[in-house]
Write an enzyme that holds these catalytic residues in place. Sequence first.
Site, PDB file in Angstrom:
ATOM      1  N   ASP A 116       0.817  -1.208   0.000  1.00  0.00           N
ATOM      2  CA  ASP A 116       0.000   0.000   0.000  1.00  0.00           C
ATOM      3  C   ASP A 116       0.856   1.266   0.000  1.00  0.00           C
ATOM      4  O   ASP A 116       0.476   2.279  -0.586  1.00  0.00           O
ATOM      5  CB  ASP A 116      -0.934   0.008   1.209  1.00  0.00           C
ATOM      6  CG  ASP A 116      -2.141  -0.902   1.016  1.00  0.00           C
ATOM      7  OD1 ASP A 116      -2.292  -1.463  -0.085  1.00  0.00           O
ATOM      8  OD2 ASP A 116      -2.927  -1.049   1.968  1.00  0.00           O
ATOM      9  N   GLY A 117       2.018   1.226   0.659  1.00  0.00           N
ATOM     10  CA  GLY A 117       2.895   2.395   0.690  1.00  0.00           C
ATOM     11  C   GLY A 117       3.372   2.784  -0.695  1.00  0.00           C
ATOM     12  O   GLY A 117       3.413   3.970  -1.053  1.00  0.00           O
ATOM     13  N   ASN A 174      -4.138   8.880   2.559  1.00  0.00           N
ATOM     14  CA  ASN A 174      -4.524   8.297   3.846  1.00  0.00           C
ATOM     15  C   ASN A 174      -4.843   9.346   4.902  1.00  0.00           C
ATOM     16  O   ASN A 174      -5.959   9.413   5.393  1.00  0.00           O
ATOM     17  CB  ASN A 174      -3.423   7.382   4.372  1.00  0.00           C
ATOM     18  CG  ASN A 174      -3.596   5.946   3.954  1.00  0.00           C
ATOM     19  OD1 ASN A 174      -4.585   5.584   3.327  1.00  0.00           O
ATOM     20  ND2 ASN A 174      -2.631   5.113   4.288  1.00  0.00           N
ATOM     21  N   TYR A 211      -3.453   4.444  10.123  1.00  0.00           N
ATOM     22  CA  TYR A 211      -3.036   4.954  11.431  1.00  0.00           C
ATOM     23  C   TYR A 211      -4.241   5.315  12.299  1.00  0.00           C
ATOM     24  O   TYR A 211      -4.270   5.077  13.505  1.00  0.00           O
ATOM     25  CB  TYR A 211      -2.137   6.168  11.213  1.00  0.00           C
ATOM     26  CG  TYR A 211      -1.387   6.676  12.429  1.00  0.00           C
ATOM     27  CD1 TYR A 211      -1.406   5.989  13.651  1.00  0.00           C
ATOM     28  CD2 TYR A 211      -0.632   7.841  12.348  1.00  0.00           C
ATOM     29  CE1 TYR A 211      -0.705   6.457  14.738  1.00  0.00           C
ATOM     30  CE2 TYR A 211       0.075   8.325  13.442  1.00  0.00           C
ATOM     31  CZ  TYR A 211       0.031   7.630  14.636  1.00  0.00           C
ATOM     32  OH  TYR A 211       0.736   8.101  15.725  1.00  0.00           O
TER      33      TYR A 211
END
Length: 300
Positions: free
Chosen positions: A77-78, A156, A199
């Site tokens: 995903d990063g 995000n 997060y």
Amino acid sequence: MSSLPTSRFRHAALIGKYQARGIRPVLEDVAHILARTGVEVWLEQETALNTGMTEYPSLSIKEIGKQCDVAVVLGGDGTMLAIARELAPFNIPLIGINQGRLGFITDIQHKDMATALPLMLAGQYEEERRAMLEGAVLRPMRGAGFETIYEGYAINEVVVSRGATASMVELRAEIDGQFVANYRADGLIVASPTGSTAYALSAGGPIMHPGLGGWVMVPIASHTLSNRPLVVSDSVTITIEIVAGRDASMNFDMQSLASLLHGDRVTVRQSAHKVRFLHPKGWNYYATLRRKLRWNEGVS
């Protein structure tokens, strides 16, 4: 060798997490699958340079945006977040092949790519568009007014947090100019629905469906237990001012700016650009949650 469905796309960019060990053979497999569908394959410049792949021409990200009509991203995903931020202004659809751990937005598994990719390129896919955050850091000028010292995009979240060795920070939050609360905490997260499973989820925030038009504000280890996550409309502008605390920092996804000063303001609003993701036919968000969060473990 059996023939594959003919691609509806003409020019495909292939982008990989070139730092990952053993990535070149997988990239070569993906490139061969793409080429067999009739699509012209271009490698992203850094991917080509760092893997030594010379069989295909290479393009910069900006050139990909102008010349390609689909991008296939190999990584976690990063990797997808970093590429999606850069390609969003060009409105290019993205297909993610998961080489990471969770993979909320890179949802094709390596074992399935030989079947899934050709079908998707032939038009058998589910498309969704996801909102992006746009933010800036404003610093007070001598006399009056503010100067912009940083601007960026996030898919995000935008995070304002304490320094690595410092104690908690005090942050003043406003929504469309209206005071909301002062937070004495380790930090404050402003997350999109996409980021609600990142997060923000770890900090106790809710999971938001990506189709919702909203952001979630989640305090990190708040000193006041009644400071709870707050879901707001994505049409607002959120302003976070640094009131107290040393070495506060700001993070737009993985892009960081350290050592914010007292009086600095971080503004967050909806970006004009959206990210386009293509998923295999039959994909749905709830199945992804069940699989990635292991909700079905231990259930007969």
